[in-house]
Design a protein around this motif. Sequence first.
Motif, PDB file in Angstrom:
ATOM      1  N   ALA A 150       0.825  -1.211   0.000  1.00 25.43           N
ATOM      2  CA  ALA A 150       0.000   0.000   0.000  1.00 25.43           C
ATOM      3  C   ALA A 150       0.854   1.253   0.000  1.00 25.43           C
ATOM      4  CB  ALA A 150      -0.922   0.010   1.218  1.00 25.43           C
ATOM      5  N   LEU A 151       0.353   2.285  -0.675  1.00 30.28           N
ATOM      6  CA  LEU A 151       0.843   3.647  -0.537  1.00 30.28           C
ATOM      7  C   LEU A 151      -0.289   4.452   0.081  1.00 30.28           C
ATOM      8  CD1 LEU A 151       2.439   4.280  -4.061  1.00 30.28           C
ATOM      9  CD2 LEU A 151       3.610   3.533  -1.982  1.00 30.28           C
ATOM     10  N   VAL A 152      -0.013   5.227   1.118  1.00 34.04           N
ATOM     11  CA  VAL A 152      -1.049   6.086   1.678  1.00 34.04           C
ATOM     12  C   VAL A 152      -0.888   7.479   1.073  1.00 34.04           C
ATOM     13  CG1 VAL A 152      -1.455   4.795   3.784  1.00 34.04           C
ATOM     14  CG2 VAL A 152       0.334   6.520   3.759  1.00 34.04           C
ATOM     15  N   THR A 153      -2.017   8.026   0.665  1.00 28.18           N
ATOM     16  CA  THR A 153      -2.048   9.274  -0.095  1.00 28.18           C
ATOM     17  C   THR A 153      -2.695  10.383   0.720  1.00 28.18           C
ATOM     18  OG1 THR A 153      -2.160   8.104  -2.215  1.00 28.18           O
ATOM     19  CG2 THR A 153      -3.016  10.350  -2.167  1.00 28.18           C
ATOM     20  N   ALA A 154      -2.116  11.556   0.641  1.00 31.56           N
ATOM     21  CA  ALA A 154      -2.736  12.758   1.199  1.00 31.56           C
ATOM     22  C   ALA A 154      -3.310  13.572   0.056  1.00 31.56           C
ATOM     23  CB  ALA A 154      -1.708  13.586   1.970  1.00 31.56           C
ATOM     24  N   MET A 155      -4.442  14.210   0.291  1.00 34.91           N
ATOM     25  CA  MET A 155      -5.058  15.042  -0.731  1.00 34.91           C
ATOM     26  C   MET A 155      -4.392  16.422  -0.725  1.00 34.91           C
ATOM     27  SD  MET A 155      -6.904  12.755  -1.893  1.00 34.91           S
ATOM     28  CE  MET A 155      -7.563  13.748  -3.234  1.00 34.91           C
ATOM     29  N   HIS A 157      -5.191  19.279  -1.811  1.00 37.94           N
ATOM     30  CA  HIS A 157      -5.983  20.476  -1.524  1.00 37.94           C
ATOM     31  C   HIS A 157      -6.363  20.557  -0.041  1.00 37.94           C
ATOM     32  CE1 HIS A 157      -8.920  17.258  -2.295  1.00 37.94           C
ATOM     33  NE2 HIS A 157      -9.661  17.869  -1.386  1.00 37.94           N
ATOM     34  N   ALA A 158      -6.049  19.516   0.738  1.00 34.60           N
ATOM     35  CA  ALA A 158      -6.392  19.489   2.165  1.00 34.60           C
ATOM     36  C   ALA A 158      -5.158  19.810   3.000  1.00 34.60           C
ATOM     37  CB  ALA A 158      -6.971  18.127   2.523  1.00 34.60           C
ATOM     38  N   ALA A 159      -5.289  19.648   4.307  1.00 35.32           N
ATOM     39  CA  ALA A 159      -4.201  20.052   5.214  1.00 35.32           C
ATOM     40  C   ALA A 159      -3.817  18.934   6.169  1.00 35.32           C
ATOM     41  CB  ALA A 159      -4.619  21.299   5.996  1.00 35.32           C
ATOM     42  N   ARG A 160      -3.906  17.678   5.696  1.00 37.93           N
ATOM     43  CA  ARG A 160      -3.629  16.549   6.592  1.00 37.93           C
ATOM     44  C   ARG A 160      -2.392  15.765   6.145  1.00 37.93           C
ATOM     45  NH1 ARG A 160      -9.064  13.483   8.452  1.00 37.93           N
ATOM     46  NH2 ARG A 160      -7.658  12.986  10.177  1.00 37.93           N
ATOM     47  N   SER A 161      -1.580  16.340   5.278  1.00 36.29           N
ATOM     48  CA  SER A 161      -0.479  15.575   4.698  1.00 36.29           C
ATOM     49  C   SER A 161       0.543  15.127   5.733  1.00 36.29           C
ATOM     50  CB  SER A 161       0.198  16.365   3.585  1.00 36.29           C
ATOM     51  OG  SER A 161       0.639  17.626   4.044  1.00 36.29           O
ATOM     52  N   LEU A 162       0.848  15.958   6.711  1.00 39.53           N
ATOM     53  CA  LEU A 162       1.806  15.546   7.733  1.00 39.53           C
ATOM     54  C   LEU A 162       1.252  14.386   8.549  1.00 39.53           C
ATOM     55  CD1 LEU A 162       4.493  15.909   9.131  1.00 39.53           C
ATOM     56  CD2 LEU A 162       3.459  17.712  10.546  1.00 39.53           C
ATOM     57  N   GLU A 163      -0.038  14.448   8.843  1.00 41.49           N
ATOM     58  CA  GLU A 163      -0.699  13.370   9.564  1.00 41.49           C
ATOM     59  C   GLU A 163      -0.652  12.063   8.774  1.00 41.49           C
ATOM     60  OE1 GLU A 163      -5.041  12.886  11.842  1.00 41.49           O
ATOM     61  OE2 GLU A 163      -4.678  14.540  10.446  1.00 41.49           O
ATOM     62  N   ILE A 164      -0.848  12.163   7.452  1.00 39.79           N
ATOM     63  CA  ILE A 164      -0.817  10.967   6.607  1.00 39.79           C
ATOM     64  C   ILE A 164       0.607  10.444   6.469  1.00 39.79           C
ATOM     65  CG2 ILE A 164      -1.446  10.001   4.362  1.00 39.79           C
ATOM     66  CD1 ILE A 164      -3.809  10.908   6.130  1.00 39.79           C
ATOM     67  N   VAL A 176       2.562  -0.998   4.375  1.00 39.46           N
ATOM     68  CA  VAL A 176       2.599   0.312   3.713  1.00 39.46           C
ATOM     69  C   VAL A 176       4.048   0.599   3.339  1.00 39.46           C
ATOM     70  CG1 VAL A 176       2.251   2.792   3.981  1.00 39.46           C
ATOM     71  CG2 VAL A 176       0.575   1.193   4.914  1.00 39.46           C
ATOM     72  N   VAL A 177       4.300   0.852   2.067  1.00 45.06           N
ATOM     73  CA  VAL A 177       5.687   1.046   1.624  1.00 45.06           C
ATOM     74  C   VAL A 177       5.998   2.479   1.230  1.00 45.06           C
ATOM     75  CG1 VAL A 177       6.053  -1.346   0.918  1.00 45.06           C
ATOM     76  CG2 VAL A 177       5.083   0.292  -0.729  1.00 45.06           C
ATOM     77  N   GLY A 178       5.001   3.379   1.283  1.00 43.11           N
ATOM     78  CA  GLY A 178       5.310   4.745   0.904  1.00 43.11           C
ATOM     79  C   GLY A 178       4.140   5.688   1.037  1.00 43.11           C
ATOM     80  N   PHE A 179       4.395   6.927   0.647  1.00 37.26           N
ATOM     81  CA  PHE A 179       3.488   8.058   0.802  1.00 37.26           C
ATOM     82  C   PHE A 179       3.362   8.761  -0.545  1.00 37.26           C
ATOM     83  CE2 PHE A 179       3.429  12.740   1.634  1.00 37.26           C
ATOM     84  CZ  PHE A 179       2.177  12.854   2.231  1.00 37.26           C
ATOM     85  N   ASP A 180       2.245   9.464  -0.708  1.00 34.73           N
ATOM     86  CA  ASP A 180       1.946  10.125  -1.988  1.00 34.73           C
ATOM     87  C   ASP A 180       1.051  11.324  -1.711  1.00 34.73           C
ATOM     88  OD1 ASP A 180       1.386  10.543  -4.790  1.00 34.73           O
ATOM     89  OD2 ASP A 180      -0.425   9.338  -4.592  1.00 34.73           O
ATOM     90  N   ILE A 181       1.063  12.300  -2.604  1.00 31.22           N
ATOM     91  CA  ILE A 181       0.001  13.308  -2.598  1.00 31.22           C
ATOM     92  C   ILE A 181      -0.694  13.244  -3.950  1.00 31.22           C
ATOM     93  CG2 ILE A 181       1.109  14.832  -0.926  1.00 31.22           C
ATOM     94  CD1 ILE A 181       1.795  16.708  -3.310  1.00 31.22           C
ATOM     95  N   ALA A 182      -2.011  13.482  -3.935  1.00 32.15           N
ATOM     96  CA  ALA A 182      -2.799  13.383  -5.159  1.00 32.15           C
ATOM     97  C   ALA A 182      -3.889  14.448  -5.148  1.00 32.15           C
ATOM     98  CB  ALA A 182      -3.425  11.996  -5.286  1.00 32.15           C
ATOM     99  N   GLY A 183      -4.567  14.578  -6.284  1.00 38.90           N
ATOM    100  CA  GLY A 183      -5.619  15.577  -6.435  1.00 38.90           C
ATOM    101  C   GLY A 183      -5.232  16.593  -7.491  1.00 38.90           C
ATOM    102  N   ALA A 184      -6.073  17.572  -7.680  1.00 36.57           N
ATOM    103  CA  ALA A 184      -5.846  18.574  -8.719  1.00 36.57           C
ATOM    104  C   ALA A 184      -4.526  19.307  -8.480  1.00 36.57           C
ATOM    105  CB  ALA A 184      -7.004  19.557  -8.755  1.00 36.57           C
ATOM    106  N   GLU A 185      -3.688  19.363  -9.511  1.00 33.24           N
ATOM    107  CA  GLU A 185      -2.372  19.996  -9.382  1.00 33.24           C
ATOM    108  C   GLU A 185      -2.449  21.517  -9.362  1.00 33.24           C
ATOM    109  OE1 GLU A 185       1.155  18.344 -11.538  1.00 33.24           O
ATOM    110  OE2 GLU A 185      -0.383  17.125 -12.521  1.00 33.24           O
ATOM    111  N   ALA A 186      -3.263  22.092 -10.245  1.00 33.37           N
ATOM    112  CA  ALA A 186      -3.308  23.548 -10.387  1.00 33.37           C
ATOM    113  C   ALA A 186      -3.716  24.196  -9.067  1.00 33.37           C
ATOM    114  CB  ALA A 186      -4.282  23.944 -11.496  1.00 33.37           C
ATOM    115  N   GLY A 187      -2.892  25.109  -8.590  1.00 26.66           N
ATOM    116  CA  GLY A 187      -3.182  25.811  -7.346  1.00 26.66           C
ATOM    117  C   GLY A 187      -2.806  25.053  -6.093  1.00 26.66           C
ATOM    118  N   ASN A 188      -2.319  23.831  -6.248  1.00 29.08           N
ATOM    119  CA  ASN A 188      -1.943  23.008  -5.099  1.00 29.08           C
ATOM    120  C   ASN A 188      -0.544  22.429  -5.305  1.00 29.08           C
ATOM    121  OD1 ASN A 188      -4.643  22.957  -3.620  1.00 29.08           O
ATOM    122  ND2 ASN A 188      -5.239  22.143  -5.624  1.00 29.08           N
TER     123      ASN A 188
END
Length: 372
Positions: A150-155, A157-164, A176-188
Amino acid sequence: MGPSDTLTIDDCRLAPKVLLHDHLDGGLRPGTVAELARECGYLDLPAAGAGELGDWFARAADSGSLETYLQTFRHTVAVMQTPAALSRVAREAVEDLAADGVVYAEIRFAPELHTEQGMTLDEAVEAVLTGFADGEQRVAATGRPIVVRALVTAMRHAARSLEIADLAVRFRDRGVVGFDIAGAEAGNPPSRHQAAFDRMRDANAHFTIHAGEAFGLPSIHEAISFCGTDRLGHGVRVIDDIVLPPGSRPDQRSYPGAILGPIANYVRDKRIPLELCPSSNVQTGAVDSLAEHPFNVLARLRFRVTVNTDNRLMSGTSMSREFWELHRAFGYGWADFERFTVNAMKSAFLHFPQRLELIDEVIKPGYAVLLG
């Protein structure tokens, strides 16, 4: 079999495959979406039957816009709000990938999206890992073993990435082997989540970043230069930093005279893996058509390209279909697909001895049979 021979999707199912970029909430079986919706009382599905629902997802995702494409996920996420539902979806994902010839997969999901009915982040991760383990056990019993992490992903546009990121570190010895951020790129931009990436580096943990899918070179630059990503989720817009000679076609076997800019050179020199998702890139408008996809240019210029599905439900795809589409567009044969698969296995977030074992004992022997 050489590159000029014709492959079918059934042929492609015979090849051992490695998948690095696949979203759990983008790979449900249509029938499972319908059943889970009935069980949880979700009444907003756009169609009732499995066939009609599968067709709707493919049509709705085929928008040419990443933002519109992402809106389809509200239906799948809505029915994935209990541990039982998450475990079922995870188990079925393992079964479906194994049936398609995948021997190693990293499936990503955003725990923060599955807490609407009271699940904690830890409970969401535990449910998914339980489903993966169940799926692995079931397919091994059928003679189609697969390793899934598994990779756990933070969104973004949100503010929980450190928690994730903390979650990724906490569960890294449990599947769990890693971390990711995902969601709309523009503005984030990725740099908004610098603290999360710092946390991963401080813990000597792996991470990948969705970058260069819709927004282009600035997103890639931030991901590699400021955040220090191990891989690029998509990364297809690195092509914008490459100048090809006039008259070049996307299906050539070589590109003499190609000029790489500083970002493209850095990505290639550092062997930063590109998690390319051809069909998805067409749907979201990152490229105009599969025949014009930069995959071949990047492969021929020896970037570390990998083949991925992104969202099997939304794209109506599988790894075998992605192989087949690339074969039709660019004439790839078994030797090419072996290289892409080894690229992916080398780039996996699994520990080195396990990567080497899969390459030497599963992937290379599998392609040796196909190459005859």
